[in-house]
Design an enzyme around this catalytic site. Structure first.
Site: not given
Length: 360
Positions: A181, A207
């Site tokens: 994130t 990710h």
């Protein structure tokens, strides 16, 4: 516990209702308002002061990119983009992350996704994660952050700087990075700090779902002195190049003679992640002829911590974690630090320098 207040922005009344129903199925989330375009969203943000915004990209009057820039400049708020998986959609999503969006969720079947329930859990989890983000570090442009964010004392993580007696400047080096994130902007800052003649290859797990990592790599390549690309099956890694794991593929490596070759696979996700930082780190730990520099940066969760343990068991490894001071979400670095195997904790703008001192 106070509920997370969300503003839902989408030009489709159907999608606004569907997103609202999905979010409010969780008792910890309350949709406090909806908007049909970016201009209306800007006004609603001022009035409602939501904790999180879900923002569509393609809208009339003012699109999501323009609205995002305005909101992040005047009323910084964690924003989750809802994106299509088209090439243009992916490019706009990566641009949105550059301007301060914290994360994104893909609409399964285009702008009007009747099957949005497929990403229900992902959307709810990302809204919850976004509500915990360090909003001060989302301001754009990052170059002015020092004027906007007061220096905070480092949290109570004391890391002993380990001796470099076993570190040989003459051995081959490999840099491996795990990030989640807040990653795209952090990677831009990090990779821009490396010289063109970087004496090591870089392997990166960010990710991100399928369809977006190529756009991310292409954008970072235009902004960096080194070469940045999406990793491909069977290619030989080269110094001065950063390889980003494709979305939905684990990135591993194998030594063939004097070469290191990329191996991609779709083995089951590990702790919910594919690609997984742990799997990449574990694979890299099997390379006996390389010293490794492992870097764990902003992200929710603990991916990379177990892989760091495996790396440290074998060979010579220097580990760097991003500081809480500069993280968007201090989850992955915190978990890495908790292993007591991290050698240095650095603010984002100093990580490239910290890496370079270990290279020839």
């Amino acid at each position: 516990m106070e509920r997370i207040k969300v503003l839902v922005v989408d030009d489709s009344a159907f999608m606004r209702k569907l997103i609202t129903d999905i979010l409010e199925s969780d008792q910890n989330i309350e949709v406090v308002g909806t908007s049909r375009n970016g201009l209306d969203a800007i006004e609603k943000v001022k009035k409602l002061r939501p904790n999180v915004i879900t923002l569509d990209i393609e809208m009339p009057i003012m699109d999501g990119i323009q609205a995002l820039q305005n909101i992040m400049n005047d009323n910084p708020t964690p924003i989750i983009m809802l994106s299509s998986t088209t090439k243009l959609g992916a490019e706009n999503t990566i641009l949105a992350m550059h301007y301060g969006a914290i994360d994104f969720v893909t609409k399964p079947s285009g702008s009007i996704s009747l099957d949005l329930e497929k990403v229900k859990d992902d959307l709810i989890q990302k809204v919850k994660s976004a509500s915990k983000a360090n909003i001060q570090n989302l301001r754009y442009p990052s170059e002015t952050k020092q004027l906007l964010v007061p220096e905070r004392p480092q949290a109570s993580f004391k890391v002993e700087i380990r001796r470099m007696s076993k570190w040989s400047q003459g051995r081959n080096k490999l840099i491996c990075i795990g990030i989640s994130t807040g990653g795209p902007r952090a990677l831009q800052k990090l990779l821009a700090g490396f010289p063109e003649n970087l004496e090591a290859p870089i392997l990166i797990v960010q990710h991100m779902p399928a369809g977006f990592t190529k756009s991310l790599a292409n954008r970072l390549n235009t902004l960096s002195k080194i070469h940045v690309k999406e990793a491909e099956e069977g290619e030989v890694i080269q110094k001065g190049t950063a390889y980003i794991a494709p979305g939905d593929f684990h990135l591993q490596v194998k030594q063939l003679g004097t070469n290191i070759v990329v191996q991609l696979n779709q083995a089951p996700p590990l702790n919910g992640h594919r690609p997984s930082v742990d799997i990449m780190f574990q694979s890299i730990s099997q390379l006996p002829n390389y010293d490794k520099i492992a870097v764990i940066m902003t992200g929710m969760g603990s991916d990379g911590a177990q892989g760091l343990i495996e790396l440290k068991k074998k060979g010579t490894v220097k580990a760097i974690a991003e500081s809480e001071n500069s993280c968007i979400v201090f989850g992955m670095p915190k978990a890495a630090i908790a292993t007591n195997l991290v050698d240095e904790v650095e603010d984002l703008e100093k990580i490239s320098q910290a890496i370079m001192k270990y290279l020839p």
